[in-house]
Design a protein around this motif. Structure first.
Motif, PDB file in Angstrom:
ATOM      1  N   SER A 228       7.288  25.672   4.253  1.00 17.05           N
ATOM      2  CA  SER A 228       5.835  25.592   4.396  1.00 17.05           C
ATOM      3  C   SER A 228       5.396  26.670   5.378  1.00 17.05           C
ATOM      4  O   SER A 228       6.193  27.160   6.180  1.00 17.05           O
ATOM      5  N   SER A 229       4.116  27.024   5.315  1.00 15.33           N
ATOM      6  CA  SER A 229       3.615  28.144   6.112  1.00 15.33           C
ATOM      7  C   SER A 229       2.296  27.768   6.767  1.00 15.33           C
ATOM      8  O   SER A 229       1.794  26.658   6.618  1.00 15.33           O
ATOM      9  N   GLY A 230       1.719  28.737   7.502  1.00 20.33           N
ATOM     10  CA  GLY A 230       0.446  28.491   8.160  1.00 20.33           C
ATOM     11  C   GLY A 230       0.547  27.601   9.375  1.00 20.33           C
ATOM     12  O   GLY A 230      -0.382  26.870   9.701  1.00 20.33           O
ATOM     13  N   HIS A 231       1.674  27.697  10.091  1.00 19.72           N
ATOM     14  CA  HIS A 231       1.888  26.881  11.282  1.00 19.72           C
ATOM     15  C   HIS A 231       1.791  27.734  12.545  1.00 19.72           C
ATOM     16  O   HIS A 231       2.230  28.888  12.564  1.00 19.72           O
ATOM     17  N   ARG A 232       1.292  27.135  13.608  1.00 16.79           N
ATOM     18  CA  ARG A 232       1.225  27.821  14.902  1.00 16.79           C
ATOM     19  C   ARG A 232       2.481  27.593  15.721  1.00 16.79           C
ATOM     20  O   ARG A 232       3.149  28.520  16.144  1.00 16.79           O
ATOM     21  N   ASN A 233       2.824  26.312  15.929  1.00 14.62           N
ATOM     22  CA  ASN A 233       3.966  26.002  16.787  1.00 14.62           C
ATOM     23  C   ASN A 233       4.377  24.551  16.559  1.00 14.62           C
ATOM     24  O   ASN A 233       3.964  23.655  17.283  1.00 14.62           O
ATOM     25  N   VAL A 234       5.188  24.323  15.549  1.00 18.93           N
ATOM     26  CA  VAL A 234       5.647  22.970  15.211  1.00 18.93           C
ATOM     27  C   VAL A 234       6.838  22.602  16.097  1.00 18.93           C
ATOM     28  O   VAL A 234       7.790  23.377  16.205  1.00 18.93           O
ATOM     29  N   GLN A 235       6.785  21.422  16.707  1.00 24.57           N
ATOM     30  CA  GLN A 235       7.891  20.977  17.562  1.00 24.57           C
ATOM     31  C   GLN A 235       8.357  19.557  17.275  1.00 24.57           C
ATOM     32  O   GLN A 235       9.202  19.029  17.998  1.00 24.57           O
ATOM     33  N   GLY A 236       7.856  18.913  16.265  1.00 26.17           N
ATOM     34  CA  GLY A 236       8.310  17.573  15.928  1.00 26.17           C
ATOM     35  C   GLY A 236       8.488  17.410  14.436  1.00 26.17           C
ATOM     36  O   GLY A 236       7.638  17.855  13.650  1.00 26.17           O
ATOM     37  N   LEU A 237       9.599  16.794  14.019  1.00 25.43           N
ATOM     38  CA  LEU A 237       9.881  16.524  12.615  1.00 25.43           C
ATOM     39  C   LEU A 237      10.389  15.102  12.470  1.00 25.43           C
ATOM     40  O   LEU A 237      11.170  14.629  13.293  1.00 25.43           O
ATOM     41  N   ALA A 238       9.971  14.423  11.414  1.00 20.46           N
ATOM     42  CA  ALA A 238      10.469  13.079  11.123  1.00 20.46           C
ATOM     43  C   ALA A 238      10.219  12.764   9.658  1.00 20.46           C
ATOM     44  O   ALA A 238       9.281  13.298   9.043  1.00 20.46           O
ATOM     45  N   TRP A 239      11.060  11.881   9.104  1.00 20.10           N
ATOM     46  CA  TRP A 239      10.949  11.474   7.708  1.00 20.10           C
ATOM     47  C   TRP A 239      10.868   9.958   7.621  1.00 20.10           C
ATOM     48  O   TRP A 239      11.644   9.234   8.267  1.00 20.10           O
ATOM     49  N   ALA A 240       9.964   9.478   6.786  1.00 24.36           N
ATOM     50  CA  ALA A 240       9.896   8.047   6.493  1.00 24.36           C
ATOM     51  C   ALA A 240      10.983   7.683   5.496  1.00 24.36           C
ATOM     52  O   ALA A 240      11.613   8.538   4.877  1.00 24.36           O
ATOM     53  N   ASP A 241      11.204   6.391   5.319  1.00 21.61           N
ATOM     54  CA  ASP A 241      12.244   5.936   4.399  1.00 21.61           C
ATOM     55  C   ASP A 241      11.977   6.355   2.961  1.00 21.61           C
ATOM     56  O   ASP A 241      12.915   6.481   2.169  1.00 21.61           O
ATOM     57  N   ASP A 242      10.697   6.593   2.621  1.00 16.47           N
ATOM     58  CA  ASP A 242      10.384   7.022   1.254  1.00 16.47           C
ATOM     59  C   ASP A 242      10.497   8.535   1.087  1.00 16.47           C
ATOM     60  O   ASP A 242      10.190   9.072   0.020  1.00 16.47           O
ATOM     61  N   GLY A 243      10.941   9.236   2.119  1.00 19.02           N
ATOM     62  CA  GLY A 243      11.119  10.680   2.045  1.00 19.02           C
ATOM     63  C   GLY A 243       9.949  11.496   2.536  1.00 19.02           C
ATOM     64  O   GLY A 243      10.049  12.726   2.625  1.00 19.02           O
ATOM     65  N   THR A 244       8.825  10.857   2.861  1.00 13.86           N
ATOM     66  CA  THR A 244       7.676  11.602   3.360  1.00 13.86           C
ATOM     67  C   THR A 244       8.039  12.311   4.665  1.00 13.86           C
ATOM     68  O   THR A 244       8.585  11.702   5.576  1.00 13.86           O
ATOM     69  N   MET A 245       7.697  13.589   4.753  1.00 14.97           N
ATOM     70  CA  MET A 245       8.014  14.418   5.912  1.00 14.97           C
ATOM     71  C   MET A 245       6.775  14.613   6.771  1.00 14.97           C
ATOM     72  O   MET A 245       5.699  14.950   6.270  1.00 14.97           O
ATOM     73  N   TYR A 246       6.937  14.399   8.077  1.00 18.20           N
ATOM     74  CA  TYR A 246       5.853  14.567   9.037  1.00 18.20           C
ATOM     75  C   TYR A 246       6.228  15.646  10.048  1.00 18.20           C
ATOM     76  O   TYR A 246       7.407  15.840  10.360  1.00 18.20           O
ATOM     77  N   ALA A 247       5.201  16.321  10.580  1.00 17.87           N
ATOM     78  CA  ALA A 247       5.426  17.335  11.605  1.00 17.87           C
ATOM     79  C   ALA A 247       4.281  17.328  12.607  1.00 17.87           C
ATOM     80  O   ALA A 247       3.116  17.159  12.230  1.00 17.87           O
ATOM     81  N   THR A 248       4.619  17.510  13.885  1.00 20.42           N
ATOM     82  CA  THR A 248       3.609  17.675  14.928  1.00 20.42           C
ATOM     83  C   THR A 248       3.429  19.165  15.205  1.00 20.42           C
ATOM     84  O   THR A 248       4.376  19.944  15.127  1.00 20.42           O
ATOM     85  N   GLU A 249       2.199  19.548  15.553  1.00 22.23           N
ATOM     86  CA  GLU A 249       1.918  20.970  15.755  1.00 22.23           C
ATOM     87  C   GLU A 249       0.947  21.175  16.914  1.00 22.23           C
ATOM     88  O   GLU A 249      -0.086  20.504  17.000  1.00 22.23           O
ATOM     89  N   PHE A 250       1.290  22.121  17.782  1.00 16.61           N
ATOM     90  CA  PHE A 250       0.405  22.511  18.876  1.00 16.61           C
ATOM     91  C   PHE A 250      -0.754  23.343  18.338  1.00 16.61           C
ATOM     92  O   PHE A 250      -0.549  24.343  17.649  1.00 16.61           O
ATOM     93  N   GLY A 251      -1.976  22.938  18.692  1.00 16.59           N
ATOM     94  CA  GLY A 251      -3.134  23.756  18.384  1.00 16.59           C
ATOM     95  C   GLY A 251      -3.399  24.756  19.501  1.00 16.59           C
ATOM     96  O   GLY A 251      -2.613  24.908  20.430  1.00 16.59           O
TER      97      GLY A 251
END
Length: 384
Positions: free
Chosen positions: A238-261
């Motif tokens: 994936s693209s268009g990110h400034r500064n991602v520092q957190g990643l996690a996945w739910a049991d259904d495979g959904t991917m989450y990310a935290t990003e500094f604005g």
């Protein structure tokens, strides 16, 4: 204030004390992505599928007995720690950004050096950053003289006597700078290694298809390009990110990310294969008409600066630096709650431990926080 670096800076005023459990002020659903509500999108677009690895959201039940029912300090005296992971045997590993040390915690919480990366080029936000474990291998994201890199080391020995074998560089030359280095690495349920690469203080990189900066990358455990990546022959997921520092996945495979604005909004995103998240054209919401993916939640940088993240059941837990709070997000509706506001200072990472508790990693000794006696530390708290 330096707008390009403010997301990790200590606030110019002490953060206001917020009652633990208070609902956070955030911008949430009602947004759409390709005709889906965001809640529906989160469930509908987990990315490539494969045989799932062991769930990261369900700790071994046998490890959850006889643990304290309140906060417990696990370790003290750490210097600018950045990442916290657990080996297959359940041994906690933590690294220090500036010293280049990788430590294991003994049963009594004493840190013991497993190895030191002497060629780490620390400075600003660069240095020894993310860790990930797969079997008997330790994966490391760090800054070197030639840029950020991902390496793999054999984790030799056993708990209490671990050491690092010879390292193999899987990827190097990623953009690096005094800030916005990304740095988080984690294995997804598809068995692939995900790597966050910041824009390294050059925002146009995030939209440049020829640059790996400002992206989330996806690679095989050996550093190869998976055949089902969105663009053939490219590590970019994936693209268009400034500064991602957190990643996690739910049991259904959904991917989450935290990003500094930057000046306006920090973000929590659902990551979809090939998605473009808008930076620097868009910060926060409002990019759908331009073909970008909007976040599912945003916060003012003064209240957040979200770094590491984990998931327990259906709840995400976000460690926040400037906000000095652990924020929980229910993935069913995305309601947010603030926990431990101001109690431990800046929080760099949070991990779900084998004992069933959340382990919080503080970040008060790197010059941007107010170090307290015993900092930096790891504190274990019951899952709310």
């Amino acid at each position: 204030m330096d707008a390009g670096n403010h997301a990790e800076r200590s606030p110019t005023r002490k953060p206001r004390r917020r009652r633990a459990g208070a609902t956070a002020a955030i911008c949430l659903a009602g947004l759409t992505l390709a005709g889906l509500t965001l809640a529906a999108c989160a469930a509908a677009a987990p990315g490539p599928t494969a045989t799932p690895a062991r769930s990261t959201s369900t700790p071994p039940s046998e490890a959850a007995s006889a643990v304290p029912d309140g906060p417990e300090t696990i370790a003290e005296g750490l210097q600018a720690p950045w990442s916290l992971v657990f080996t297959a045997a359940g041994t906690p590993l933590v690294d220090e950004r500036d010293s280049g040390r990788i430590l294991e915690l003994l049963a009594d919480g004493t840190p013991r050096e497993v190895g030191r990366l002497d060629d780490v080029a620390h400075g600003g936000e660069g240095g020894l950053l993310g860790l990930a474990v797969r079997g008997e291998q330790l994966y490391v994201h760090s800054t070197a003289a030639g840029g950020n890199r991902v390496q793999r080391f054999a984790l030799e020995g056993s708990p209490g006597s671990y050491s690092l074998g010879e390292g193999t560089t899987l990827l190097d030359g990623l953009p690096s700078a005094g800030n916005h280095n990304g740095g988080r690495i984690a294995f997804g349920p598809d068995g692939m290694l995900y790597v966050t690469a910041g824009d390294a203080a050059q925002p146009p990189r995030a939209q440049d298809p020829d640059s790996l900066g400002g992206k989330i990358l996806r690679m095989t455990p050996d550093g190869g390009i998976p055949a089902d990546n969105p663009t053939p022959g490219s590590l970019v997921y994936s693209s268009g990110h400034r500064n991602v520092q957190g990643l996690a996945w739910a049991d259904d495979g959904t991917m989450y990310a935290t990003e500094f604005g930057q000046d306006t909004w920090d973000e929590l995103n659902v990551i979809v294969a090939g998605g473009n998240y808008g930076w620097p054209t868009v910060e926060g919401t409002g990019g759908e008409d331009l073909g970008f993916v909007d976040p599912i939640a945003v916060w003012s940088p003064d209240d957040a600066s979200p770094s590491g993240m984990t998931i327990a059941g259906t709840t995400l837990y976000l460690a926040n630096l400037r906000g000095e709070v652990l924020r929980s997000i229910d993935t069913d509706g995305f309601a947010a709650t603030e926990l431990f506001a101001g109690e431990y200072g800046r929080l760099r990472d949070v991990a779900l431990a084998p004992d069933g508790r959340l382990w919080l990693l503080t970040n008060n000794t790197d010059g941007r926080g107010d170090a307290r006696e015993g900092d930096d530390r790891i504190v274990a708290v019951p899952v709310p």
